[in-house]
Design a protein around this motif. Structure first.
Motif, mmCIF file in Angstrom:
data_model
loop_
_atom_site.group_PDB
_atom_site.id
_atom_site.type_symbol
_atom_site.label_atom_id
_atom_site.label_comp_id
_atom_site.label_asym_id
_atom_site.label_seq_id
_atom_site.Cartn_x
_atom_site.Cartn_y
_atom_site.Cartn_z
ATOM 1 N N LEU A 31 0.824 -1.205 0.000
ATOM 2 C CA LEU A 31 0.000 0.000 0.000
ATOM 3 C C LEU A 31 0.856 1.252 0.000
ATOM 4 C CD1 LEU A 31 -2.855 -0.959 2.516
ATOM 5 C CD2 LEU A 31 -2.962 -0.902 0.022
ATOM 6 N N TYR A 32 1.849 1.296 0.890
ATOM 7 C CA TYR A 32 2.661 2.514 0.937
ATOM 8 C C TYR A 32 3.670 2.569 -0.196
ATOM 9 C CZ TYR A 32 4.295 6.757 3.069
ATOM 10 O OH TYR A 32 4.573 8.083 3.301
ATOM 11 N N ALA A 33 4.092 1.424 -0.722
ATOM 12 C CA ALA A 33 4.948 1.437 -1.910
ATOM 13 C C ALA A 33 4.222 2.069 -3.089
ATOM 14 C CB ALA A 33 5.390 0.013 -2.254
ATOM 15 N N SER A 34 2.913 1.853 -3.180
ATOM 16 C CA SER A 34 2.144 2.461 -4.268
ATOM 17 C C SER A 34 2.064 3.976 -4.115
ATOM 18 C CB SER A 34 0.738 1.851 -4.324
ATOM 19 O OG SER A 34 -0.003 2.159 -3.154
ATOM 20 N N PHE A 35 2.058 4.478 -2.865
ATOM 21 C CA PHE A 35 2.107 5.929 -2.669
ATOM 22 C C PHE A 35 3.399 6.497 -3.248
ATOM 23 C CE2 PHE A 35 -1.187 5.631 0.746
ATOM 24 C CZ PHE A 35 -1.983 6.681 0.324
ATOM 25 N N HIS A 36 4.522 5.871 -2.929
ATOM 26 C CA HIS A 36 5.801 6.354 -3.447
ATOM 27 C C HIS A 36 5.874 6.175 -4.962
ATOM 28 C CE1 HIS A 36 8.481 7.587 -0.135
ATOM 29 N NE2 HIS A 36 7.647 6.886 0.601
ATOM 30 N N LEU A 37 5.252 5.133 -5.454
ATOM 31 C CA LEU A 37 5.223 4.903 -6.898
ATOM 32 C C LEU A 37 4.585 6.077 -7.628
ATOM 33 C CD1 LEU A 37 4.243 1.586 -8.597
ATOM 34 C CD2 LEU A 37 2.980 3.628 -9.205
ATOM 35 N N MET A 130 -6.192 6.862 -0.742
ATOM 36 C CA MET A 130 -5.584 6.226 -1.911
ATOM 37 C C MET A 130 -6.420 6.460 -3.165
ATOM 38 S SD MET A 130 -4.006 2.680 -0.404
ATOM 39 C CE MET A 130 -2.835 2.581 -1.754
ATOM 40 N N LEU A 131 -7.730 6.413 -3.046
ATOM 41 C CA LEU A 131 -8.583 6.694 -4.207
ATOM 42 C C LEU A 131 -8.407 8.144 -4.670
ATOM 43 C CD1 LEU A 131 -11.873 4.840 -3.197
ATOM 44 C CD2 LEU A 131 -10.167 4.107 -4.861
ATOM 45 N N VAL A 221 -1.076 5.823 -15.405
ATOM 46 C CA VAL A 221 -0.882 4.430 -14.984
ATOM 47 C C VAL A 221 -0.586 4.327 -13.485
ATOM 48 C CG1 VAL A 221 0.555 2.378 -15.285
ATOM 49 C CG2 VAL A 221 -0.204 3.675 -17.282
ATOM 50 N N PRO A 222 0.356 5.111 -12.923
ATOM 51 C CA PRO A 222 0.527 5.064 -11.457
ATOM 52 C C PRO A 222 -0.732 5.465 -10.696
ATOM 53 C CG PRO A 222 2.427 6.096 -12.467
ATOM 54 C CD PRO A 222 1.405 5.939 -13.553
ATOM 55 N N GLY A 223 -1.497 6.428 -11.244
ATOM 56 C CA GLY A 223 -2.739 6.811 -10.589
ATOM 57 C C GLY A 223 -3.729 5.664 -10.525
ATOM 58 N N VAL A 224 -3.820 4.906 -11.596
ATOM 59 C CA VAL A 224 -4.715 3.745 -11.616
ATOM 60 C C VAL A 224 -4.237 2.691 -10.620
ATOM 61 C CG1 VAL A 224 -5.551 1.831 -13.039
ATOM 62 C CG2 VAL A 224 -5.468 4.145 -13.985
ATOM 63 N N ILE A 225 -2.919 2.497 -10.537
ATOM 64 C CA ILE A 225 -2.371 1.499 -9.608
ATOM 65 C C ILE A 225 -2.700 1.876 -8.160
ATOM 66 C CG2 ILE A 225 -0.230 0.518 -8.699
ATOM 67 C CD1 ILE A 225 0.935 0.702 -11.510
ATOM 68 N N VAL A 226 -2.531 3.152 -7.805
ATOM 69 C CA VAL A 226 -2.836 3.594 -6.445
ATOM 70 C C VAL A 226 -4.319 3.409 -6.145
ATOM 71 C CG1 VAL A 226 -2.845 5.556 -4.873
ATOM 72 C CG2 VAL A 226 -0.929 5.228 -6.408
#
Length: 298
Positions: A31-37, A130-131, A221-226
């Motif tokens: 979850l937090y890795a996706s924030f940094h992503l 996250m959304l 793409v990163p926005g969709v992943i988060v």
């Protein structure tokens, strides 16, 4: 009687609580890795927002040559020096404005996030953050597809993203603290904190894949992943370790104290978990006081 396969023996060698801890550890890590992503694309795309312009002599020579050939229609997003408004001579100030707008919003939001996060369920709070972060990250990239050249559009996207990204750190740290407590905190946090590096690496790879062809996708793409990870958070995140006993304790305490039913459920669950931990600690102290004393100073 045939022995169990090695894989099954390995699985059954761990208790249910240990598997739950491993799951929460992995889930909060992702979850937090996706924030940094989602924070990394801006540093990759800056080179595309402002390209190094040719010298004036080269431009004059090119204009003389272009006047002799048939003109070709220019793509809507093409610019001699990058993407407007970052193709101006003050591009360093404009790109810097994107950075400090995010950082200032993140600094202010972190203070507010801590106050708000204590009063809301972690799962709902983190899911909403996250959304929203996915939305505002993708919003920056949509400026490419909708031909947006207004500086304030990109600054507001950065400010909004900085504010909602502050929901991540307090939530995941609280969740990890609820599950692992004080024991081996250095080891757990040391391994778990590598999510920052993992997220930055993945964010750089994703952004770099599209930066030269369609830099808008470096954000979308990163926005969709988060956003997808936000849905995963809503479906699977368990806030506290004592969740299996919450409902029986709630029913028992509701009978003993009728007014308990008027309080929000998440506040009752937090109180019952703390009450249960207190009773367990007291029972351990009475049985084996030496071990309890050692654990308190570990």
């Amino acid at each position: 009687m045939a022995q169990l396969p090695p894989g099954i023996r390995f699985i059954t060698s761990f208790s249910r609580d240990q598997w739950y801890r491993a799951f929460i550890f992995s889930l909060t890590f992702l979850l937090y890795a996706s924030f940094h992503l989602s924070r990394k694309p801006i540093s990759i795309v800056k080179g595309e927002l402002h390209k190094h312009c040719a010298s004036q002599v080269e431009l004059d020579s090119y204009k003389e040559y272009a006047a002799q050939i048939q003109p070709v229609k220019k793509p809507f997003n093409a610019s001699q020096c990058g993407w407007e408004p970052f193709d101006k001579s003050n591009y360093k100030q404009l790109l810097g404005a994107l950075d400090y707008s995010f950082l200032c919003a993140y600094a202010v939001g972190m203070y507010l996030s801590g106050l708000i996060g204590e009063r809301l369920p972690i799962r709902y709070y983190l899911t909403g953050g996250m959304l929203a972060s996915g939305l505002f990250t993708a919003m920056f990239g949509l400026g490419y597809f909708y031909n947006v050249h207004n500086l304030w559009f990109y600054i507001m996207a950065q400010i909004a993203n900085g504010l909602v990204q502050t929901t991540g750190w307090p939530s995941v740290v609280t969740c990890i603290g609820n599950w692992f407590g004080k024991g081996r905190r250095g080891l757990i946090m040391g391994v778990w904190n590598s999510h920052t590096s993992v997220g930055n690496i993945l964010g750089s790879l994703i952004a770099a894949y599209w930066v030269s062809t369609c830099w808008g996708l470096s954000f979308v793409v990163p926005g969709v992943i988060v956003a997808v990870m936000g849905v995963v958070c809503f479906l699977f995140l368990i806030e506290r370790e004592c969740f299996p006993g919450t409902q029986p304790w709630r029913a028992h305490m509701a009978q003993a104290v009728p007014k308990l039913s008027f309080f929000p459920e998440y506040l009752v669950e937090k109180s019952l978990c703390a009450f249960k931990e207190l009773i367990l600690a007291e029972s351990l102290r009475l049985k084996e006081p030496s071990k309890v004393i050692q654990s308190n100073f570990a």
